[in-house]
Scaffold this active site. Structure first.
Site, short mmCIF file in Angstrom:
data_model
loop_
_atom_site.label_atom_id
_atom_site.label_comp_id
_atom_site.label_asym_id
_atom_site.label_seq_id
_atom_site.Cartn_x
_atom_site.Cartn_y
_atom_site.Cartn_z
N LYS A 12 10.49 -5.54 -1.99
CA LYS A 12 9.78 -4.28 -2.29
C LYS A 12 9.37 -3.58 -1.00
CE LYS A 12 5.17 -4.38 -3.30
NZ LYS A 12 4.37 -3.43 -2.53
N ASN A 13 8.82 -4.35 -0.06
CA ASN A 13 8.26 -3.72 1.14
C ASN A 13 9.31 -3.22 2.13
OD1 ASN A 13 5.79 -4.11 0.05
ND2 ASN A 13 5.14 -5.75 1.43
N ARG A 59 -0.47 3.59 -2.82
CA ARG A 59 -1.02 3.84 -1.50
C ARG A 59 0.04 3.93 -0.42
NH1 ARG A 59 -5.60 3.61 1.32
NH2 ARG A 59 -4.23 3.09 3.03
N CYS A 70 -8.20 1.27 -2.97
CA CYS A 70 -7.19 0.46 -3.62
C CYS A 70 -7.80 -0.87 -4.00
CB CYS A 70 -5.98 0.27 -2.74
SG CYS A 70 -6.06 -1.15 -1.70
N ARG A 73 -8.61 0.53 2.63
CA ARG A 73 -7.36 0.46 3.41
C ARG A 73 -7.25 1.75 4.21
NH1 ARG A 73 -2.66 -2.10 -0.41
NH2 ARG A 73 -1.37 -2.39 1.44
N ILE A 80 -6.41 4.64 7.15
CA ILE A 80 -5.15 5.02 7.79
C ILE A 80 -5.42 5.57 9.20
CG2 ILE A 80 -3.77 5.42 5.72
CD1 ILE A 80 -4.43 8.45 6.11
N LEU A 106 -5.22 4.21 12.09
CA LEU A 106 -4.22 3.87 13.11
C LEU A 106 -3.00 4.78 12.98
CD1 LEU A 106 -4.37 -0.04 12.83
CD2 LEU A 106 -5.43 1.41 14.56
N ASP A 152 0.24 -11.56 1.33
CA ASP A 152 0.78 -11.32 -0.01
C ASP A 152 1.12 -12.62 -0.75
OD1 ASP A 152 0.49 -8.64 0.39
OD2 ASP A 152 2.61 -8.22 0.74
N ARG A 154 4.79 -3.82 -10.54
CA ARG A 154 4.86 -3.05 -9.29
C ARG A 154 5.73 -3.78 -8.26
NH1 ARG A 154 -0.64 -1.27 -6.88
NH2 ARG A 154 0.94 -0.60 -5.40
C1 UD1 Z 1 1.81 -3.71 4.12
C2 UD1 Z 1 2.47 -4.22 2.85
C3 UD1 Z 1 1.48 -5.08 2.06
C4 UD1 Z 1 0.96 -6.21 2.94
C5 UD1 Z 1 0.40 -5.65 4.24
C6 UD1 Z 1 -0.01 -6.74 5.23
C7 UD1 Z 1 4.04 -2.45 2.29
C8 UD1 Z 1 4.43 -1.37 1.35
N1 UD1 Z 1 2.87 -3.07 2.04
O1 UD1 Z 1 0.70 -2.92 3.73
O2 UD1 Z 1 2.18 -5.62 0.94
O3 UD1 Z 1 -0.08 -6.87 2.26
O4 UD1 Z 1 1.39 -4.84 4.90
O5 UD1 Z 1 1.05 -7.58 5.50
O6 UD1 Z 1 4.78 -2.78 3.20
N2 UD1 Z 1 -5.61 -1.06 8.73
C9 UD1 Z 1 -6.56 -0.28 9.33
N3 UD1 Z 1 -6.21 0.99 9.72
C10 UD1 Z 1 -4.95 1.48 9.53
C11 UD1 Z 1 -3.98 0.66 8.92
C12 UD1 Z 1 -4.33 -0.61 8.51
O7 UD1 Z 1 -7.70 -0.68 9.52
O8 UD1 Z 1 -4.69 2.65 9.90
C13 UD1 Z 1 -5.98 -2.42 8.28
C14 UD1 Z 1 -5.91 -2.54 6.76
O9 UD1 Z 1 -7.09 -2.09 6.15
C15 UD1 Z 1 -5.69 -4.02 6.56
C16 UD1 Z 1 -4.83 -4.40 7.77
O10 UD1 Z 1 -5.01 -3.36 8.73
O11 UD1 Z 1 -6.91 -4.70 6.60
C17 UD1 Z 1 -3.36 -4.57 7.46
O12 UD1 Z 1 -2.85 -3.37 6.96
P1 UD1 Z 1 -1.33 -2.94 7.15
O13 UD1 Z 1 -0.58 -3.95 7.96
O14 UD1 Z 1 -1.31 -1.51 7.58
O15 UD1 Z 1 -0.81 -3.05 5.64
P2 UD1 Z 1 -0.01 -1.97 4.82
O16 UD1 Z 1 1.03 -1.34 5.67
O17 UD1 Z 1 -0.95 -1.10 4.06
#
Ligand code: UD1
Length: 418
Positions: free
Chosen positions: A23-24, A93, A117, A122, A124, A126, A307, A399
Site C-alpha cells: 500500500k505504502n 491523510r 487522524c 500527525r 506536516i 517537516l 505498522d 484500507r
Molecule cells: C508513513 C506510512 C505509515 C507509517 C509511517 C511510519 C504511508 C502512506 N504511510 O506515514 O503507514 O506508519 O510512515 O513508518 O507511507 N512527523 C512530524 N512532522 C512531519 C511529518 C511527520 O512531526 O512533518 C512525525 C509524525 O507525527 C510521526 C512521525 O513523524 O510521529 C513519523 O511520520 P512519517 O514518517 O511522516 O509517517 P507518514 O509518512 O505519515
C-alpha cells in the site's frame, strides 16, 4: 451496509499464499504518475479503499485511470487542475503527497490541510519547511494550504530533523524536475521510498541513494511514463506471520523480499518459530506454545516498523512470559489494546510502553476496530481465540488489506464477512 467479520477461532492454518503489493508504495507511485505527461502502467497494485481514494483524486484532477485485476493504467495527459477539494483530502491523510507532485507538474497546489487522524496528531511541519526552503510560497488560511513556486523550484540541501517517510517523498517529488541538485540528509530509508525512486528513475529521473540516509536528486526537464511493478507489502507479510505463529501453524508466503523483513523475522524466531527463506518464498513453522519475544521497539526503517506493532502484539497475547512494546513513532497507537483485552489478553499501557503478559487462552467476543493495523491485530487474535469473534469497523481493514478474509480462508481459517 456496514460489513463485519465473523471468525471462529482455533483452526490451524496451512498452505501457501501470495503477499499483495505494498500500500505504502502504491499510493505515492500512483500520485507520481502525474509527473509524466503520458501513460504509466503499474503492476501488482492491491485493491484497497486507500488506492481507490487516490484514484478518485487523479480523476478529479482530469486524469484517466483504469484497473484490470492488479494492473492500473494511468494517463495524465488530460490533467487540467491543481487543487484538491476537502472531501477528497479528508478521506486519507497521505494525500498530502500530492503537494510535491502538483508543485512539480503545475508550479502550484491548493488543498485542504489534512485533519486529525486515528494515530494521534500527525503534523506536516517537516514537509512545509522543506518546501519553503525550496522556494515555494505557502499560505495556510481557514484550513486551506496554497502553494506557489513563483520563481520555480530551488534545488536545496535539506536536513530532516526526523526521517519522516511522507516528507522524504514530498521533497523527492518536488525536486525531481527542479533546476540543479537537491540533497536530503537524514532521509527516511523505508523500502517504499526506494520503490518510489525506482519508479521515478524508470521515468527518466536522476535519483541516487534512496534507501540510504542521504538521497541526491538531480533535476531533469521531463519525465516519461513507464511500467513498474509494486514491491510486496512487508506489513501484510508480518500480519500473516503473526496469524500463523499464534495458531501454531506452518504456512508459506510467496513473493516476499527477505531483506525488507530483517527486523521482523527475529521477533518470530525469538518466539520459537522456525523461518526459512528461499527464492522469494518464506516458510514459518510455529511451536505449540510461543515464547514471548521480550522486547519490541518500533523505530524508523531498518528498525521494527510501527505498522507491524499491533498485529505482532496480538500474536504475543498467548505467548509464554512478558513482552514489552515501546512505540517510538506515533502517539495514540495502542487503541487495539482495550479490544485485545476484551478477548482475554492481559495488556497494560503506560505512555509509549505496553506490557503484554501472555495468557493461556483468548476467548471470542464482540470487538471494534478503530484503525487499520488495530483491525489486523483483532483478526490475528480472534484466529487463536476459543469460540466466535465479531469484528466491526472492517472498513479500516479494507484500507490496507486486499481481501484478507479470502486469503485467510484459503489457508483454512474459519472467517467470513457478513
Ligand atoms: C508513513 C506510512 C505509515 C507509517 C509511517 C511510519 C504511508 C502512506 N504511510 O506515514 O503507514 O506508519 O510512515 O513508518 O507511507 N512527523 C512530524 N512532522 C512531519 C511529518 C511527520 O512531526 O512533518 C512525525 C509524525 O507525527 C510521526 C512521525 O513523524 O510521529 C513519523 O511520520 P512519517 O514518517 O511522516 O509517517 P507518514 O509518512 O505519515
Amino acid at each position: 451496509m456496514v460489513a463485519k467479520l465473523l471468525i471462529s477461532g482455533g483452526r490451524k492454518l496451512c498452505g501457501e499464499v501470495k503477499v499483495q503489493g505494498a500500500k505504502n508504495s502504491t499510493l505515492p507511485i500512483l500520485a507520481a504518475t502525474l509527473l509524466c505527461e503520458d501513460e504509466s502502467v503499474l503492476f501488482n497494485c492491491p485493491k484497497l479503499t486507500d488506492v481507490d481514494a487516490t484514484i478518485r483524486i487523479l480523476r478529479y484532477l482530469g486524469c484517466k485511470a483504469t484497473r484490470t485485476d492488479s494492473t492500473l493504467i494511468v494517463d495524465t495527459q488530460s490533467m487540467k487542475r491543481s487543487d484538491i477539494p476537502h472531501d477528497l483530502m479528508r478521506e486519507m491523510r497521505s494525500s498530502i503527497i500530492f503537494l510535491g507532485v502538483l508543485i512539480s507538474r503545475c508550479g502550484r497546489a491548493k488543498m485542504s490541510l489534512p485533519g486529525g487522524c486515528e494515530l494521534g496528531p500527525r503534523p506536516i511541519d517537516l514537509h512545509l519547511s522543506a518546501l519553503r526552503q525550496m522556494g515555494i510560497e505557502i499560505t495556510e488560511q481557514h484550513g486551506e494550504l496554497e502553494c506557489v513556486a513563483n520563481d520555480g523550484v530551488k534545488a536545496s540541501k535539506i536536513a530532516l530533523s526526523f526521517p519522516s517517510v511522507g516528507a522524504t517523498e514530498n521533497i523527492m517529488l518536488t525536486a525531481v524536475k527542479a533546476k540543479g541538485t537537491t540533497i536530503i540528509t537524514n532521509a527516511a530509508k523505508e523500502p517504499e521510498i526506494e520503490d518510489l525512486a525506482d519508479f521515478l528513475n524508470k521515468c527518466g529521473a536522476r535519483i541516487s541513494g534512496a534507501g540510504e540516509s542521504t538521497i541526491i536528486i538531480e533535476g531533469v526537464e521531463k519525465l516519461y511514463g513507464c511500467s513498474h511493478s509494486i514491491i510486496p507489502d512487508r506489513i501484510v507479510a508480518a500480519t500473516l506471520l503473526s496469524a500463523a505463529a499464534c495458531t501454531s501453524s506452518k504456512i508459506t508466503l510467496d513473493s516476499v523480499i527477505q531483506s525488507h523483513l530483517s527486523s521482523i523475522i527475529p521477533v518470530f524466531e525469538q518466539a520459537g518459530c522456525e523461518i526459512t527463506c528461499r527464492s522469494g518464498k518464506l516458510t514459518i513453522d510455529s511451536p505449540r506454545r510461543l515464547y514471548s519475544p521480550k522486547l519490541v521497539r518500533t523505530m524508523p526503517y531498518p528498525g521494527f516498523p510501527t505498522d507491524a506493532q499491533a498485529p505482532v502484539m496480538a500474536m504475543t497475547c498467548k505467548a509464554q512470559g512478558l513482552t514489552v512494546f515501546v512505540e517510538n513513532i506515533f502517539e495514540s497507537r495502542y487503541k487495539h489494546v482495550d479490544e485485545l483485552n476484551r478477548l482475554g489478553a492481559n495488556i497494560k499501557v503506560e505512555g509509549k510502553v505496553a506490557l503484554v503478559d501472555g495468557v493461556r487462552h483468548l476467548f471470542g467476543a464482540r470487538v471494534r476496530a478503530l484503525d487499520l493495523r488495530g483491525a489486523a491485530a483483532l483478526v490475528v487474535a480472534s484466529l487463536c481465540a476459543q469460540g466466535n469473534t465479531h469484528i466491526c469497523g472492517v472498513n479500516f481493514l479494507e484500507r490496507g488489506y486486499d481481501e484478507l478474509e479470502v486469503v485467510l480462508q484459503s489457508l483454512g481459517a474459519d472467517i467470513k464477512k457478513i
